[in-house]
Design a protein around this motif. Structure first.
Motif, PDB file in Angstrom:
ATOM      1  N   GLY A 247       0.811  -1.213   0.000  1.00  0.00           N
ATOM      2  CA  GLY A 247       0.000   0.000   0.000  1.00  0.00           C
ATOM      3  C   GLY A 247       0.843   1.260   0.000  1.00  0.00           C
ATOM      4  N   ALA A 248       1.899   1.283   0.803  1.00  0.00           N
ATOM      5  CA  ALA A 248       2.771   2.454   0.862  1.00  0.00           C
ATOM      6  C   ALA A 248       3.449   2.704  -0.480  1.00  0.00           C
ATOM      7  CB  ALA A 248       3.824   2.268   1.957  1.00  0.00           C
ATOM      8  N   ILE A 249       3.949   1.637  -1.087  1.00  0.00           N
ATOM      9  CA  ILE A 249       4.586   1.777  -2.396  1.00  0.00           C
ATOM     10  C   ILE A 249       3.578   2.269  -3.439  1.00  0.00           C
ATOM     11  CG2 ILE A 249       5.693   0.505  -4.281  1.00  0.00           C
ATOM     12  CD1 ILE A 249       6.892  -1.346  -2.146  1.00  0.00           C
ATOM     13  N   GLY A 250       2.353   1.725  -3.361  1.00  0.00           N
ATOM     14  CA  GLY A 250       1.316   2.135  -4.301  1.00  0.00           C
ATOM     15  C   GLY A 250       0.988   3.612  -4.201  1.00  0.00           C
ATOM     16  N   TYR A 251       0.900   4.127  -2.982  1.00  0.00           N
ATOM     17  CA  TYR A 251       0.584   5.547  -2.797  1.00  0.00           C
ATOM     18  C   TYR A 251       1.755   6.439  -3.203  1.00  0.00           C
ATOM     19  CZ  TYR A 251      -4.069   5.453  -0.769  1.00  0.00           C
ATOM     20  OH  TYR A 251      -5.435   5.342  -0.600  1.00  0.00           O
ATOM     21  N   MET A 252       2.962   5.955  -3.045  1.00  0.00           N
ATOM     22  CA  MET A 252       4.118   6.720  -3.526  1.00  0.00           C
ATOM     23  C   MET A 252       4.048   6.900  -5.043  1.00  0.00           C
ATOM     24  SD  MET A 252       7.321   5.148  -1.339  1.00  0.00           S
ATOM     25  CE  MET A 252       7.434   5.338   0.444  1.00  0.00           C
ATOM     26  N   ILE A 253       3.713   5.812  -5.716  1.00  0.00           N
ATOM     27  CA  ILE A 253       3.625   5.859  -7.177  1.00  0.00           C
ATOM     28  C   ILE A 253       2.429   6.703  -7.618  1.00  0.00           C
ATOM     29  CG2 ILE A 253       3.250   4.470  -9.257  1.00  0.00           C
ATOM     30  CD1 ILE A 253       4.711   2.169  -7.801  1.00  0.00           C
ATOM     31  N   ALA A 254       1.284   6.509  -6.938  1.00  0.00           N
ATOM     32  CA  ALA A 254       0.058   7.217  -7.335  1.00  0.00           C
ATOM     33  C   ALA A 254       0.193   8.727  -7.212  1.00  0.00           C
ATOM     34  CB  ALA A 254      -1.102   6.726  -6.476  1.00  0.00           C
ATOM     35  N   GLY A 255       0.945   9.198  -6.234  1.00  0.00           N
ATOM     36  CA  GLY A 255       1.044  10.641  -6.013  1.00  0.00           C
ATOM     37  C   GLY A 255       2.244  11.301  -6.648  1.00  0.00           C
ATOM     38  N   TRP A 256       3.041  10.532  -7.382  1.00  0.00           N
ATOM     39  CA  TRP A 256       4.275  11.082  -7.930  1.00  0.00           C
ATOM     40  C   TRP A 256       4.026  12.257  -8.870  1.00  0.00           C
ATOM     41  CZ3 TRP A 256       9.080  11.028  -6.537  1.00  0.00           C
ATOM     42  CH2 TRP A 256      10.081  11.438  -7.431  1.00  0.00           C
ATOM     43  N   ARG A 257       2.974  12.189  -9.662  1.00  0.00           N
ATOM     44  CA  ARG A 257       2.727  13.260 -10.634  1.00  0.00           C
ATOM     45  C   ARG A 257       2.278  14.560  -9.967  1.00  0.00           C
ATOM     46  NH1 ARG A 257      -3.038  12.173 -13.646  1.00  0.00           N
ATOM     47  NH2 ARG A 257      -4.239  11.421 -11.856  1.00  0.00           N
ATOM     48  N   TYR A 258       1.910  14.503  -8.676  1.00  0.00           N
ATOM     49  CA  TYR A 258       1.485  15.700  -7.955  1.00  0.00           C
ATOM     50  C   TYR A 258       2.604  16.274  -7.078  1.00  0.00           C
ATOM     51  CZ  TYR A 258      -3.163  13.919  -9.132  1.00  0.00           C
ATOM     52  OH  TYR A 258      -4.269  13.449  -9.802  1.00  0.00           O
ATOM     53  N   ARG A 259       3.837  15.819  -7.286  1.00  0.00           N
ATOM     54  CA  ARG A 259       4.929  16.166  -6.378  1.00  0.00           C
ATOM     55  C   ARG A 259       5.177  17.667  -6.267  1.00  0.00           C
ATOM     56  NH1 ARG A 259       6.763  13.780 -10.936  1.00  0.00           N
ATOM     57  NH2 ARG A 259       8.337  14.816 -12.223  1.00  0.00           N
ATOM     58  N   ASP A 260       4.871  18.423  -7.320  1.00  0.00           N
ATOM     59  CA  ASP A 260       5.088  19.870  -7.271  1.00  0.00           C
ATOM     60  C   ASP A 260       4.036  20.586  -6.432  1.00  0.00           C
ATOM     61  OD1 ASP A 260       7.293  19.618  -8.910  1.00  0.00           O
ATOM     62  OD2 ASP A 260       6.142  19.924 -10.756  1.00  0.00           O
ATOM     63  N   MET A 261       2.918  19.908  -6.094  1.00  0.00           N
ATOM     64  CA  MET A 261       1.835  20.512  -5.324  1.00  0.00           C
ATOM     65  C   MET A 261       1.863  20.090  -3.858  1.00  0.00           C
ATOM     66  SD  MET A 261      -1.163  19.824  -8.151  1.00  0.00           S
ATOM     67  CE  MET A 261      -2.444  20.601  -7.146  1.00  0.00           C
ATOM     68  N   LEU A 262       2.806  19.218  -3.499  1.00  0.00           N
ATOM     69  CA  LEU A 262       2.862  18.661  -2.152  1.00  0.00           C
ATOM     70  C   LEU A 262       3.994  19.300  -1.350  1.00  0.00           C
ATOM     71  CD1 LEU A 262       2.264  14.943  -3.172  1.00  0.00           C
ATOM     72  CD2 LEU A 262       0.655  16.440  -1.976  1.00  0.00           C
ATOM     73  N   PRO A 263       3.946  19.161  -0.015  1.00  0.00           N
ATOM     74  CA  PRO A 263       4.970  19.773   0.836  1.00  0.00           C
ATOM     75  C   PRO A 263       6.352  19.189   0.571  1.00  0.00           C
ATOM     76  CG  PRO A 263       3.074  19.070   2.127  1.00  0.00           C
ATOM     77  CD  PRO A 263       2.923  18.474   0.769  1.00  0.00           C
ATOM     78  N   PRO A 264       7.389  19.852   1.077  1.00  0.00           N
ATOM     79  CA  PRO A 264       8.743  19.313   0.925  1.00  0.00           C
ATOM     80  C   PRO A 264       8.882  17.953   1.606  1.00  0.00           C
ATOM     81  CG  PRO A 264       8.797  21.613   1.649  1.00  0.00           C
ATOM     82  CD  PRO A 264       7.372  21.156   1.756  1.00  0.00           C
ATOM     83  N   LEU A 265       9.846  17.184   1.148  1.00  0.00           N
ATOM     84  CA  LEU A 265      10.159  15.878   1.730  1.00  0.00           C
ATOM     85  C   LEU A 265       8.972  14.912   1.685  1.00  0.00           C
ATOM     86  CD1 LEU A 265      12.306  16.950   4.814  1.00  0.00           C
ATOM     87  CD2 LEU A 265      13.097  16.147   2.578  1.00  0.00           C
ATOM     88  N   THR A 266       8.326  14.852   0.533  1.00  0.00           N
ATOM     89  CA  THR A 266       7.295  13.851   0.312  1.00  0.00           C
ATOM     90  C   THR A 266       7.674  13.028  -0.913  1.00  0.00           C
ATOM     91  OG1 THR A 266       5.964  15.308  -1.109  1.00  0.00           O
ATOM     92  CG2 THR A 266       5.441  15.296   1.245  1.00  0.00           C
ATOM     93  N   VAL A 267       7.312  11.750  -0.892  1.00  0.00           N
ATOM     94  CA  VAL A 267       7.495  10.873  -2.045  1.00  0.00           C
ATOM     95  C   VAL A 267       6.108  10.418  -2.453  1.00  0.00           C
ATOM     96  CG1 VAL A 267       8.506   8.750  -2.929  1.00  0.00           C
ATOM     97  CG2 VAL A 267       9.745  10.102  -1.221  1.00  0.00           C
TER      98      VAL A 267
END
Length: 276
Positions: free
Chosen positions: A201-221
């Protein structure tokens, strides 16, 4: 992050650490990862940090799953050392749960979250009543079923887990008790099933949110906050052993009532979110 007052950041960190301690005890006591506690706390933290509302819940759920991964693993190791894990259940149920996690990631992208919240509220209410009444009238049998039903239960466990940010212990624990398994052994086995659920699940959410990385706080994968993980995970993992000790010390009836209270409170949380 630098734009926030130091006192406010310290207060937020204190809440995360306190929640982490509680999460660890819950993991050991009930064989759950504590996502019902983590998700609302992180949601408020990310609200204060002005994470976009459209991504806030996903970030809270993804971070929750990552946090409870080591906690769930430690809970399983502690229970297994005591010989409490039911033989032949963790691997087939856990493998099917992984499939459910993957399906849940796809379903969540199309179905409204209210559907799954309502289902959880109904489930939590019914099972809480059973635990409070302490009756065997609600029973699916006296022995665990074969591979077919176990595969279905596993997929359902993974599906629920991936949609609400939990390890699935509440569901798998209850199913096992409905099949006549002692609450202590059900708790121990549920923690083992939660290990592959949380890792995948953790790996899945890392992949799912990767395209939003510019909209998320620092130090997030992706949809996993490394800051939230770094603060909460170590504390939760450390306090898990205390929950395990408590689970094996408490009488059967007290543990049943405690689990019923936990499920009831989790159901109320989802009900309130539906109303609001």
């Amino acid at each position: 992050m630098s734009g926030y007052p130091l006192s406010q950041l310290i207060e937020l960190a204190a809440w995360i650490l306190a929640a982490g301690a509680l999460v660890g005890v819950l993991a050991g006591l009930f064989g759950i990862g504590g996502g019902a506690v983590i998700v609302p706390v992180l949601y408020e933290v990310f609200r204060v940090l002005e994470v976009p509302e459209a991504l806030r819940m996903q970030l809270a759920i993804g971070t929750s799953i990552a946090i409870i991964a080591p906690t769930t693993f430690r809970s399983y190791v502690n229970h297994n050392r005591r010989g409490a894990v039911i033989p032949g259940v963790v691997v087939p149920w856990g493998a099917a749960a992984v499939v459910g996690v993957l399906i849940g990631s796809v379903v969540a992208a199309f179905a409204p979250s209210a559907v799954f919240k309502i289902a959880f509220v109904i489930f939590a209410t019914l099972i809480s009543l059973r635990m409070f009444l302490g009756t065997d009238r609600w029973s699916l049998g006296t022995e665990l079923p074969g591979r077919g039903p176990m595969t279905i239960y596993g997929m359902m466990t993974g599906l629920i887990s991936s949609l609400v940010g939990v390890s699935g212990g509440a569901f798998s624990n209850t199913i096992m008790t409905l099949y006549g398994q002692p609450i202590h052994r059900a708790v121990a086995t549920s923690s083992g099933i939660g290990v592959p659920i949380t890792v995948v699940g953790a790996i899945g959410y890392m992949i799912a949110g990767w395209r939003y990385r510019d909209m998320l706080p620092p130090l997030t994968v992706g949809f996993v906050s490394l800051i939230g993980f770094a603060l909460m995970a170590p504390v939760a993992s450390w306090t898990t052993s205390y929950g395990v000790r408590l689970a094996h010390w408490l009488p059967h009836r007290v543990l049943e009532i405690g689990f019923g209270l936990f499920l009831g409170s989790a159901g109320v949380r989802f009900l309130v979110s539906l109303i609001n």
